[in-house]
Design a protein around this motif. Structure first.
Motif, PDB file in Angstrom:
ATOM      1  N   VAL A   2       0.855  -1.177   0.000  1.00  0.00           N
ATOM      2  CA  VAL A   2       0.000   0.000   0.000  1.00  0.00           C
ATOM      3  C   VAL A   2       0.894   1.231   0.000  1.00  0.00           C
ATOM      4  O   VAL A   2       1.818   1.339   0.796  1.00  0.00           O
ATOM      5  N   VAL A   3       0.576   2.161  -0.912  1.00  0.00           N
ATOM      6  CA  VAL A   3       1.350   3.396  -0.995  1.00  0.00           C
ATOM      7  C   VAL A   3       0.427   4.539  -0.607  1.00  0.00           C
ATOM      8  O   VAL A   3      -0.640   4.724  -1.188  1.00  0.00           O
ATOM      9  N   ASP A   4       0.794   5.309   0.384  1.00  0.00           N
ATOM     10  CA  ASP A   4       0.041   6.506   0.786  1.00  0.00           C
ATOM     11  C   ASP A   4       0.775   7.727   0.240  1.00  0.00           C
ATOM     12  O   ASP A   4       1.969   7.893   0.475  1.00  0.00           O
ATOM     13  N   ILE A   5       0.036   8.562  -0.491  1.00  0.00           N
ATOM     14  CA  ILE A   5       0.593   9.821  -0.977  1.00  0.00           C
ATOM     15  C   ILE A   5      -0.152  10.931  -0.269  1.00  0.00           C
ATOM     16  O   ILE A   5      -1.369  11.045  -0.386  1.00  0.00           O
ATOM     17  N   VAL A   6       0.537  11.749   0.461  1.00  0.00           N
ATOM     18  CA  VAL A   6      -0.061  12.843   1.214  1.00  0.00           C
ATOM     19  C   VAL A   6       0.529  14.146   0.695  1.00  0.00           C
ATOM     20  O   VAL A   6       1.745  14.297   0.625  1.00  0.00           O
TER      21      VAL A   6
END
Length: 86
Positions: A2-6
């Motif tokens: 899972v990649v979170d981009i904030v």
């Protein structure tokens, strides 16, 4: 996986107040010349007072006022008859 981009950010932009050039004319129509002049002069005095107040507050950069003038227009002949069709 899972990649979170904030993405975070803040922006602010200020724009100066818009300015314009305004031309104002007031006209008064009355039967008597002196009465018309007095009324026109009172209107000019009122507008001048308002513009002075706005200038004192910085809302107006500069202004000028012309003179009050009176003229006559007589659409009838001397004998009281309407003008001749032309």
């Amino acid at each position: 996986m899972v990649v979170d981009i904030v993405v975070r950010g803040e922006a602010e932009q200020r724009y100066p107040a818009e300015r314009a050039i305004v031309t104002l004319a007031a006209a008064v129509e009355m039967a008597g010349k002196q009465q018309a002049y007095d009324h026109a002069a009172a209107v000019q005095q009122s507008i001048t007072a308002q513009l002075t107040e706005l200038a004192d507050r910085g809302a107006v950069l500069e202004w000028s006022s012309g003179q009050v003038s009176v003229s006559s227009h007589r659409p009838w002949r001397d004998d009281g008859d309407p003008p001749l069709a032309g």
